[in-house]
Structures are given as structure tokens and as C-alpha cells.
Write a protein that holds these residues in place. Sequence first.
Motif, PDB file in Angstrom:
ATOM      1  N   THR B 172       0.837  -1.206   0.000  1.00 27.00           N
ATOM      2  CA  THR B 172       0.000   0.000   0.000  1.00 27.00           C
ATOM      3  C   THR B 172       0.868   1.252   0.000  1.00 27.00           C
ATOM      4  O   THR B 172       0.587   2.222  -0.713  1.00 27.00           O
ATOM      5  CB  THR B 172      -0.928  -0.022   1.232  1.00 27.00           C
ATOM      6  N   ARG B 173       1.953   1.242   0.775  1.00 24.72           N
ATOM      7  CA  ARG B 173       2.846   2.403   0.820  1.00 24.72           C
ATOM      8  C   ARG B 173       3.518   2.621  -0.534  1.00 24.72           C
ATOM      9  O   ARG B 173       3.716   3.769  -0.964  1.00 24.72           O
ATOM     10  CB  ARG B 173       3.891   2.231   1.925  1.00 24.72           C
ATOM     11  N   LYS B 174       3.850   1.534  -1.204  1.00 24.81           N
ATOM     12  CA  LYS B 174       4.449   1.646  -2.523  1.00 24.81           C
ATOM     13  C   LYS B 174       3.518   2.434  -3.458  1.00 24.81           C
ATOM     14  O   LYS B 174       3.961   3.317  -4.196  1.00 24.81           O
ATOM     15  CB  LYS B 174       4.691   0.234  -3.084  1.00 24.81           C
ATOM     16  N   HIS B 175       2.246   2.132  -3.398  1.00 23.38           N
ATOM     17  CA  HIS B 175       1.271   2.862  -4.220  1.00 23.38           C
ATOM     18  C   HIS B 175       1.154   4.320  -3.760  1.00 23.38           C
ATOM     19  O   HIS B 175       1.053   5.229  -4.575  1.00 23.38           O
ATOM     20  CB  HIS B 175      -0.095   2.178  -4.159  1.00 23.38           C
ATOM     21  N   ALA B 176       1.179   4.509  -2.461  1.00 21.96           N
ATOM     22  CA  ALA B 176       1.032   5.870  -1.928  1.00 21.96           C
ATOM     23  C   ALA B 176       2.159   6.780  -2.413  1.00 21.96           C
ATOM     24  O   ALA B 176       1.937   7.960  -2.718  1.00 21.96           O
ATOM     25  CB  ALA B 176       1.012   5.830  -0.396  1.00 21.96           C
ATOM     26  N   MET B 177       3.362   6.227  -2.494  1.00 24.17           N
ATOM     27  CA  MET B 177       4.506   7.049  -2.904  1.00 24.17           C
ATOM     28  C   MET B 177       4.396   7.490  -4.361  1.00 24.17           C
ATOM     29  O   MET B 177       5.102   8.391  -4.793  1.00 24.17           O
ATOM     30  CB  MET B 177       5.819   6.299  -2.666  1.00 24.17           C
ATOM     31  N   ARG B 178       3.511   6.870  -5.126  1.00 24.85           N
ATOM     32  CA  ARG B 178       3.268   7.270  -6.515  1.00 24.85           C
ATOM     33  C   ARG B 178       2.103   8.255  -6.637  1.00 24.85           C
ATOM     34  O   ARG B 178       1.779   8.709  -7.726  1.00 24.85           O
ATOM     35  CB  ARG B 178       2.990   6.026  -7.357  1.00 24.85           C
ATOM     36  N   ASN B 179       1.451   8.537  -5.513  1.00 24.47           N
ATOM     37  CA  ASN B 179       0.270   9.402  -5.490  1.00 24.47           C
ATOM     38  C   ASN B 179       0.646  10.720  -4.797  1.00 24.47           C
ATOM     39  O   ASN B 179       0.841  10.747  -3.575  1.00 24.47           O
ATOM     40  CB  ASN B 179      -0.855   8.676  -4.731  1.00 24.47           C
ATOM     41  N   PRO B 180       0.786  11.811  -5.552  1.00 25.20           N
ATOM     42  CA  PRO B 180       1.243  13.065  -4.944  1.00 25.20           C
ATOM     43  C   PRO B 180       0.377  13.530  -3.766  1.00 25.20           C
ATOM     44  O   PRO B 180       0.901  14.080  -2.791  1.00 25.20           O
ATOM     45  CB  PRO B 180       1.159  14.061  -6.109  1.00 25.20           C
ATOM     46  N   GLU B 181      -0.920  13.290  -3.831  1.00 23.34           N
ATOM     47  CA  GLU B 181      -1.781  13.694  -2.712  1.00 23.34           C
ATOM     48  C   GLU B 181      -1.487  12.861  -1.468  1.00 23.34           C
ATOM     49  O   GLU B 181      -1.573  13.362  -0.340  1.00 23.34           O
ATOM     50  CB  GLU B 181      -3.256  13.580  -3.103  1.00 23.34           C
ATOM     51  N   ALA B 182      -1.160  11.599  -1.661  1.00 25.16           N
ATOM     52  CA  ALA B 182      -0.814  10.740  -0.523  1.00 25.16           C
ATOM     53  C   ALA B 182       0.521  11.167   0.084  1.00 25.16           C
ATOM     54  O   ALA B 182       0.677  11.195   1.313  1.00 25.16           O
ATOM     55  CB  ALA B 182      -0.759   9.282  -0.956  1.00 25.16           C
ATOM     56  N   VAL B 183       1.470  11.502  -0.764  1.00 26.11           N
ATOM     57  CA  VAL B 183       2.777  11.969  -0.271  1.00 26.11           C
ATOM     58  C   VAL B 183       2.592  13.247   0.545  1.00 26.11           C
ATOM     59  O   VAL B 183       3.149  13.394   1.634  1.00 26.11           O
ATOM     60  CB  VAL B 183       3.748  12.190  -1.444  1.00 26.11           C
ATOM     61  N   LYS B 184       1.766  14.143   0.019  1.00 32.15           N
ATOM     62  CA  LYS B 184       1.508  15.379   0.766  1.00 32.15           C
ATOM     63  C   LYS B 184       0.774  15.080   2.079  1.00 32.15           C
ATOM     64  O   LYS B 184       1.054  15.683   3.110  1.00 32.15           O
ATOM     65  CB  LYS B 184       0.684  16.352  -0.087  1.00 32.15           C
ATOM     66  N   ALA B 185      -0.133  14.104   2.025  1.00 35.09           N
ATOM     67  CA  ALA B 185      -0.855  13.716   3.246  1.00 35.09           C
ATOM     68  C   ALA B 185       0.116  13.250   4.325  1.00 35.09           C
ATOM     69  O   ALA B 185       0.057  13.704   5.476  1.00 35.09           O
ATOM     70  CB  ALA B 185      -1.856  12.603   2.928  1.00 35.09           C
ATOM     71  N   SER B 338      -1.930   4.806   3.985  1.00 32.66           N
ATOM     72  CA  SER B 338      -0.903   5.758   3.557  1.00 32.66           C
ATOM     73  C   SER B 338      -1.407   6.906   2.680  1.00 32.66           C
ATOM     74  O   SER B 338      -0.593   7.659   2.162  1.00 32.66           O
ATOM     75  CB  SER B 338       0.201   5.015   2.793  1.00 32.66           C
ATOM     76  N   SER B 339      -2.733   7.046   2.519  1.00 34.61           N
ATOM     77  CA  SER B 339      -3.193   8.178   1.707  1.00 34.61           C
ATOM     78  C   SER B 339      -4.291   8.999   2.354  1.00 34.61           C
ATOM     79  O   SER B 339      -4.203  10.228   2.415  1.00 34.61           O
ATOM     80  CB  SER B 339      -3.678   7.713   0.332  1.00 34.61           C
ATOM     81  N   ASN B 340      -5.345   8.360   2.840  1.00 29.63           N
ATOM     82  CA  ASN B 340      -6.519   9.132   3.197  1.00 29.63           C
ATOM     83  C   ASN B 340      -7.430   8.324   4.106  1.00 29.63           C
ATOM     84  O   ASN B 340      -7.993   7.308   3.676  1.00 29.63           O
ATOM     85  CB  ASN B 340      -7.277   9.509   1.905  1.00 29.63           C
ATOM     86  N   HIS B 341      -7.583   8.755   5.339  1.00 31.43           N
ATOM     87  CA  HIS B 341      -8.573   8.120   6.216  1.00 31.43           C
ATOM     88  C   HIS B 341      -9.145   9.131   7.194  1.00 31.43           C
ATOM     89  O   HIS B 341      -8.671   9.283   8.304  1.00 31.43           O
ATOM     90  CB  HIS B 341      -7.998   6.927   6.976  1.00 31.43           C
ATOM     91  N   PRO B 342     -10.210   9.825   6.755  1.00 31.87           N
ATOM     92  CA  PRO B 342     -10.845  10.806   7.650  1.00 31.87           C
ATOM     93  C   PRO B 342     -11.911  10.184   8.554  1.00 31.87           C
ATOM     94  O   PRO B 342     -12.624  10.927   9.230  1.00 31.87           O
ATOM     95  CB  PRO B 342     -11.488  11.806   6.667  1.00 31.87           C
ATOM     96  N   GLY B 343     -12.020   8.864   8.569  1.00 31.09           N
ATOM     97  CA  GLY B 343     -12.985   8.212   9.457  1.00 31.09           C
ATOM     98  C   GLY B 343     -13.874   7.215   8.741  1.00 31.09           C
ATOM     99  O   GLY B 343     -14.129   6.132   9.245  1.00 31.09           O
ATOM    100  N   MET B 344     -14.377   7.592   7.555  1.00 28.51           N
ATOM    101  CA  MET B 344     -15.219   6.678   6.778  1.00 28.51           C
ATOM    102  C   MET B 344     -14.648   6.583   5.361  1.00 28.51           C
ATOM    103  O   MET B 344     -14.967   7.376   4.494  1.00 28.51           O
ATOM    104  CB  MET B 344     -16.665   7.163   6.733  1.00 28.51           C
ATOM    105  N   ARG B 345     -13.801   5.603   5.148  1.00 31.58           N
ATOM    106  CA  ARG B 345     -13.015   5.548   3.933  1.00 31.58           C
ATOM    107  C   ARG B 345     -13.765   5.011   2.714  1.00 31.58           C
ATOM    108  O   ARG B 345     -13.271   5.080   1.579  1.00 31.58           O
ATOM    109  CB  ARG B 345     -11.775   4.669   4.188  1.00 31.58           C
ATOM    110  N   GLY B 346     -14.947   4.470   2.938  1.00 33.39           N
ATOM    111  CA  GLY B 346     -15.652   3.768   1.870  1.00 33.39           C
ATOM    112  C   GLY B 346     -15.752   4.531   0.564  1.00 33.39           C
ATOM    113  O   GLY B 346     -15.682   3.938  -0.519  1.00 33.39           O
ATOM    114  N   LEU B 347     -15.903   5.842   0.622  1.00 39.14           N
ATOM    115  CA  LEU B 347     -16.042   6.621  -0.610  1.00 39.14           C
ATOM    116  C   LEU B 347     -14.805   6.483  -1.495  1.00 39.14           C
ATOM    117  O   LEU B 347     -14.913   6.334  -2.710  1.00 39.14           O
ATOM    118  CB  LEU B 347     -16.284   8.096  -0.282  1.00 39.14           C
TER     119      LEU B 347
END
Lengths: 153, 394
Positions: B172-185, B338-347
Motif C-alpha cells: 500500500t505504501r508503494k502505491h502511496a509514494m506514486r500518489n502526490p496527494e498521498a505523499v503530501k498527506a 498511507s493516503s486518506n482516512h478521515p474516518g469513513m473511507r468507503g467513498l
Amino acid sequence: MPKAEGGIPPTKAITNMANRPQPSFPEPDTQHFWDGCKAGELRYQTDSDGNVVFYPRGHSTVTGDRELSWNVSSGLGSVYTYSVVRQNRMPGFQELGAYAVAYIDLDEGFRMMSTIVGVDDPTSDIHIGQRVKVEFEEQAGEDSYPIPVFRPV
Amino acid sequence: MAQERLAAIAGIHEYPLRVAPGVSSMQIKAESMKRALDDAGLDWGDVDGLYDALDGEGGGGLGLAAYLGIKPRLLDTTQVGGSSYEFHASHALRDIAAGRCNVAVTTYGSTAASMRVPIGTGGMGRGGASWQQNMEAPYGSTLIANYAMVAHRHMHEYGTTTEQLAQISVATRKHAMRNPEAVKAMTDLQFVKVDEITVEDVLESRVIADPLHLLECCMISDGGGAAVFVSPEIARDIKKKPVWIIGAGEATKYRENGGDITTSAGAQSAPAAYGQAGVTPDEIDIAMIYDSFSITVAVMLEDLGFCAKGEVGQFIEDGHLAFDQPGLTLNTDGGGLSSNHPGMRGLFLLLESVRQLRGESNSQVDGAKLAVAHGNGGLLGGTHTGGTVILAAD
């Protein structure tokens, strides 16, 4: 149905936690269970077909029947699974250090959440399948409800 | 069995920031709805269906239409925790197929990080009287401990190891490092190491609740987003290719006397979704699975049929999950880990599925045609829901 004679006497100072969150009332489903804890009894319900109903409720979860009987457990069971909490920001637990939470399978066939006490190190001294027995941990405050906890046997 | 094309996702938006002080959840929801409509080439006034998970200040559902200023003819306020958005997609398929609406929106907004909400370690509360609260509050369980109890039992029954579970975090982290929004997160949330990680990194991170380590736990971020669901007629004229919702399943599970904690509601919801879609697990290219924790993914890989119950450890060791490995690909946006979890990730599971099936992912799988989004709401080792959605490229 198994029946404890005279109940199980309360114990003190086993996890040094006398400020656990208390059950809140009025709450009709669980009142009789908690009255049982004051009497040193771990109580559970069965329906007219003998199905075990737990957590306590006003109906059978198998048939919907509202005619339930109360029974007293032997308090003996096994650890179904557990975790050792290292971080809980809730006051009371925050200061406690590592402590266990567990699901206990009682011999009468019901599963309850509880904690394991009387071990030196919860990270190494607890295992799945371990035999345990209920104790009622006294709580601070007047007229408080003792909390059922489990100790390895 | 012929697949039906009865409803599609036409537009998406993921709110880019994971730390957004000074913004309200409702503002995130409204902005995300506008941008998702723009993505589809649809207008604010086109919306005639509104799904909401009751998030947002001042009352979702009842209050959201008023805030947005729309008058939908269909309002569905299904709130089942983190899987709410899979349920919304499921209901949108049903409702659009029945002609109840043509352009429906679900939105999400949360400021959990800025508000410092201790979702995983805040304890299970001293809340008001309820039958379940009265039985569990005295023991100081936490959300993480609840999931950890599933992990312990899974390890006990099947020999699953922490090293195997850690591979989920690594991929999952490998994918996150390719996602600029995840890196910024990860940067904005002050992760110790904003880089690819190893199994050793996971094992050396501190234990939060045995046997789960910090790097097996999702982040707590701000964030949100939106998805636009449309009828086939509308889908013909949108800006991008529609992504079709071809199957959905819903289920719930809870602590039961004698029950098996290692099997989730997904074991019930997934077969229903595959059945409606007319596909089998081996046809799926992309699995977007709610990675609240490593163990959540492990259990779901089994319950979604990618391997048999108890065999996920071997499945992971066989080398799947990363986008550049053969076989099933997992959570290509970087996930909640590694990218986004504000509480309800399903979206976000729906959003990244759409990106993959449009060919827009940062970790694109060539020729991806089928994705499954599986949300888990509530407590995996207690009362929870499973929502499975099968999505197909146009």
C-alpha cells in the motif's frame, strides 16, 4: 441449569482499577445482569428451547420469544481471543499501562467481552484457549457495580 | 450471464487536502459535489437524488439538501460507518434502475485530523445507557484492540504471521509514494518516514494493541469527496467514460455466542455482489478494500473469494497486491494506511476504482476492466457491516 451456591465473593485490588466505567441505568435489558454482579453471580439467559441468549435482552435472538429464563454461570470459560491495549486516551485507562481485553467463551455457551487479571505481563502470559474463571472486581464509589473480570485457573 | 448496465458512476472528486484547518465538513462536501459534477459535465441543478451518511456539521441528510440548496426527489441517509458509500452505490443502482432518480450524488466531508479526533485509541466511551455499551464499556477496549482481537484469532487458527500482514502495509505504501496527494498527506501529518517501507519497518514500529503495530493502522486525516451516480441515458453524454455499477451486496455481522470472528460480513455481501454482476473473483483486476488495519484487508481477501479462509498468509507470500506484480492488485491510491482516512473511507474505494477503470490511476494496471470496492463499517471484531460493489469499465 448450573446454579452457583451463594455466589462468588468479590475480590479487591487485582488490576488496581477501581474506576472502570460503570453501566448506566435505566437500561432494562442489562439491569438483572448487573444486579447479579452485586450478588456475586454471572447471569445469562436461555429461551424456552434452551438457546443461550447473551448479551442480555428482552427477547430470544433465535425465536423472538419474549419468555426467557435467567441462569447463573459457573464462571468458567476459555479465552477465545484477546488484545493487549498499549494506548487508550481515555482517563482511567490512559494511566493503566498495558492491559488485556478479551472475548471469553463461557462453558455454558455464551461469549462476553472482559479483561484478564492476575498475570504479571499481559503481553506474554495470556493465550488463546487459556482457562479462566470469573471474579467480581470491586469498584470505588457508593453502591457501585462490581465488574466481572477473569483470572487464569 | 449477461451483465446489465443499469447505473454508472459519471463523476468523482477526492478532496486533495488531508489537513485542512479552517474548512468545515459541509464545505468539503459542497465543494466536492461541485467538482464531481464538473468531472461528469453535469450541473448543480441536475441532481435529483441525494445519498448521505449523516456526516457534516448541522445534520447530514435532513440538513444537507438545505445547505446545498437542492430539492432531490430521492433522499437516502444510510449510515453504516465506513461502508456507507458502498451501500449508497448499491442503493443508487437499485433506485436508478427503478426510475426513482437519474443524477444522484453522495458526498463526504470530515475534519477528523484538525479536530484531533482519537478514532482508534480514544476508548469506546462512557456513552449513554445501551444494552451493548453497558456490557463492554467497563473493559477499556479501543477500536484498534477490537480489530487486533480478530488478528490474534486469525493467527491462532491459521498460522498467519505479522510478517505476512505487514506485506499489506508495504504494498500500500508503494502505491502511496506514486500518489502526490498521498505523499503530501503523509508529509502534512508528519509521518516519521515518507518513503517506501519494508516488513522490518512495520515490525519495528510500536505496538498499539497486540498484535497490531502502528504501521498496520490507518492514518487519521481530514478529507472527503463525492461521487455522481447516473442512469444509462445520462451516461451516454457525460465528459468521461462511465464506470458501471454491475453488482452490489450488503450484510451485517456481530459478536455471536460461538461465532467465528475471523469471518466478516463480507462473506455474505460479496457472493451477492458477484452473483448480481455475473462475475467471479478470479476475473477481478483491482481490489479496493477498506484498509483500516492490515488484518481488515487480510480477512476481506478471503471473504471476497480471492483465496480460501485461512490461506491469506500464503496468498500474500505468493506475491500479489502491488500494481507491478501479477494477479490481484490492492488499493492503488495508497489506502487508508498511507493516503486518506478521515474516518469513513468507503467513498475513496469507489473513487480509485473509477480511476483504474478509466485508466487514470497513479498506479495504473494496464487494461483493468473489473474492480471490487469493499467497505467495512463499524468493528470487525464486533458489530460491523460489509458493502461490496462490483464496477466495470465501459
